[in-house]
Design an enzyme around this catalytic site. Structure first.
Site, PDB file in Angstrom:
ATOM      1  N   HIS A  26      74.845  28.342  29.701  1.00  0.00           N
ATOM      2  CA  HIS A  26      76.277  28.166  29.936  1.00  0.00           C
ATOM      3  C   HIS A  26      76.557  26.708  30.276  1.00  0.00           C
ATOM      4  O   HIS A  26      75.640  25.912  30.475  1.00  0.00           O
ATOM      5  CB  HIS A  26      76.761  29.084  31.057  1.00  0.00           C
ATOM      6  CG  HIS A  26      76.236  28.731  32.413  1.00  0.00           C
ATOM      7  ND1 HIS A  26      77.010  28.769  33.542  1.00  0.00           N
ATOM      8  CD2 HIS A  26      75.012  28.333  32.840  1.00  0.00           C
ATOM      9  CE1 HIS A  26      76.287  28.428  34.599  1.00  0.00           C
ATOM     10  NE2 HIS A  26      75.072  28.156  34.196  1.00  0.00           N
ATOM     11  N   CYS A  45      75.564  20.043  35.478  1.00  0.00           N
ATOM     12  CA  CYS A  45      75.841  21.381  34.938  1.00  0.00           C
ATOM     13  C   CYS A  45      77.042  21.384  33.998  1.00  0.00           C
ATOM     14  O   CYS A  45      77.348  22.406  33.379  1.00  0.00           O
ATOM     15  CB  CYS A  45      76.063  22.379  36.061  1.00  0.00           C
ATOM     16  SG  CYS A  45      74.592  22.607  37.096  1.00  0.00           S
ATOM     17  N   HIS A  51      73.207  24.412  29.731  1.00  0.00           N
ATOM     18  CA  HIS A  51      71.878  24.516  30.334  1.00  0.00           C
ATOM     19  C   HIS A  51      71.591  26.004  30.530  1.00  0.00           C
ATOM     20  O   HIS A  51      72.494  26.834  30.520  1.00  0.00           O
ATOM     21  CB  HIS A  51      71.806  23.751  31.660  1.00  0.00           C
ATOM     22  CG  HIS A  51      72.701  24.294  32.720  1.00  0.00           C
ATOM     23  ND1 HIS A  51      74.065  24.038  32.762  1.00  0.00           N
ATOM     24  CD2 HIS A  51      72.444  25.107  33.774  1.00  0.00           C
ATOM     25  CE1 HIS A  51      74.590  24.654  33.806  1.00  0.00           C
ATOM     26  NE2 HIS A  51      73.634  25.318  34.445  1.00  0.00           N
ATOM     27  N   HIS A  53      69.381  29.509  32.277  1.00  0.00           N
ATOM     28  CA  HIS A  53      68.802  30.136  33.469  1.00  0.00           C
ATOM     29  C   HIS A  53      68.050  31.398  33.067  1.00  0.00           C
ATOM     30  O   HIS A  53      68.407  32.062  32.090  1.00  0.00           O
ATOM     31  CB  HIS A  53      69.888  30.565  34.468  1.00  0.00           C
ATOM     32  CG  HIS A  53      70.659  29.444  35.055  1.00  0.00           C
ATOM     33  ND1 HIS A  53      70.160  28.636  36.054  1.00  0.00           N
ATOM     34  CD2 HIS A  53      71.902  28.986  34.790  1.00  0.00           C
ATOM     35  CE1 HIS A  53      71.064  27.731  36.377  1.00  0.00           C
ATOM     36  NE2 HIS A  53      72.134  27.922  35.620  1.00  0.00           N
ATOM     37  N   ASP A  91      72.068  38.936  27.500  1.00  0.00           N
ATOM     38  CA  ASP A  91      70.720  38.395  27.313  1.00  0.00           C
ATOM     39  C   ASP A  91      70.638  37.525  26.061  1.00  0.00           C
ATOM     40  O   ASP A  91      71.078  37.916  24.981  1.00  0.00           O
ATOM     41  CB  ASP A  91      69.702  39.538  27.216  1.00  0.00           C
ATOM     42  CG  ASP A  91      68.261  39.025  27.269  1.00  0.00           C
ATOM     43  OD1 ASP A  91      68.001  38.039  27.995  1.00  0.00           O
ATOM     44  OD2 ASP A  91      67.402  39.619  26.594  1.00  0.00           O
ATOM     45  N   HIS A  92      70.074  36.329  26.245  1.00  0.00           N
ATOM     46  CA  HIS A  92      69.905  35.343  25.176  1.00  0.00           C
ATOM     47  C   HIS A  92      71.239  34.986  24.514  1.00  0.00           C
ATOM     48  O   HIS A  92      71.323  34.820  23.305  1.00  0.00           O
ATOM     49  CB  HIS A  92      68.864  35.804  24.148  1.00  0.00           C
ATOM     50  CG  HIS A  92      67.481  35.688  24.685  1.00  0.00           C
ATOM     51  ND1 HIS A  92      66.917  36.678  25.463  1.00  0.00           N
ATOM     52  CD2 HIS A  92      66.564  34.694  24.597  1.00  0.00           C
ATOM     53  CE1 HIS A  92      65.692  36.300  25.818  1.00  0.00           C
ATOM     54  NE2 HIS A  92      65.457  35.097  25.316  1.00  0.00           N
ATOM     55  N   GLU A 136      70.244  33.144  40.526  1.00  0.00           N
ATOM     56  CA  GLU A 136      70.370  32.151  39.460  1.00  0.00           C
ATOM     57  C   GLU A 136      69.092  31.306  39.403  1.00  0.00           C
ATOM     58  O   GLU A 136      68.602  30.970  38.336  1.00  0.00           O
ATOM     59  CB  GLU A 136      71.580  31.261  39.732  1.00  0.00           C
ATOM     60  CG  GLU A 136      71.782  30.183  38.680  1.00  0.00           C
ATOM     61  CD  GLU A 136      72.918  29.250  39.042  1.00  0.00           C
ATOM     62  OE1 GLU A 136      73.889  29.220  38.287  1.00  0.00           O
ATOM     63  OE2 GLU A 136      72.806  28.566  40.089  1.00  0.00           O
TER      64      GLU A 136
END
Length: 147
Positions: A26, A45, A51, A53, A91-92, A136
């Site tokens: 994100h 960020c 970037h 997580h 996810d992904h 996170e």
């Protein structure tokens, strides 16, 4: 078990937590701020390329222990709800580009917790969802309880 013990057992409340990990990227960027303000507020960020997580989400339900099944809810059902709400949708994914909600909402972990809550509450039995906890990073954790 005597009648009194059975009645007391029906009043027992338990908390069940299932943990799920997912990966997503994100960019922290608010449409309500200028580019300069976004860089100042969000720092690295706010990178235009985003970037990523490896999030760890804990979904906690709370309810009375059923005297017949001995469960607050079937864990297979909780697992499927998490699959549908978290894994399939997040996810992904690039949260800002792939999840319509985040096209207009800054994809902070706080807002991610709200998003997960709002979608989990739709698929779980009424009044069972107690808490969404998102790690996170090892040091940054958000807890949301629908407030």
């Amino acid at each position: 078990m005597s009648g009194n013990q059975e009645e007391h057992a029906a009043d027992r409340v338990a908390y069940i937590t299932r943990v799920q990990s997912f990966s997503a990227c994100h960019r922290l960027h608010s449409l309500h701020l200028s580019d300069e303000e976004n860089k100042r507020v969000f720092g690295k960020c706010n990178n235009p390329n985003g970037h990523g997580h490896n999030y760890k989400v804990e979904v906690t339900v709370r309810g009375r222990i059923d005297t017949v099944t001995g469960m607050v809810m079937n864990l297979a059902d909780l697992k499927q709800s998490i699959e549908d709400v978290i894994m399939t949708q997040l996810d992904h994914k690039h949260l800002d580009r792939d999840v319509p909600y985040f096209a207009r909402v800054v994809s902070t972990t706080e807002n991610l917790a709200v998003y997960i809550w709002d979608n989990m509450v739709k698929v779980l039995p009424p009044n069972l969802l107690h808490q969404i906890k998102i790690h996170e990073t090892d040091n940054n954790v958000v807890v949301y309880r629908g407030e």
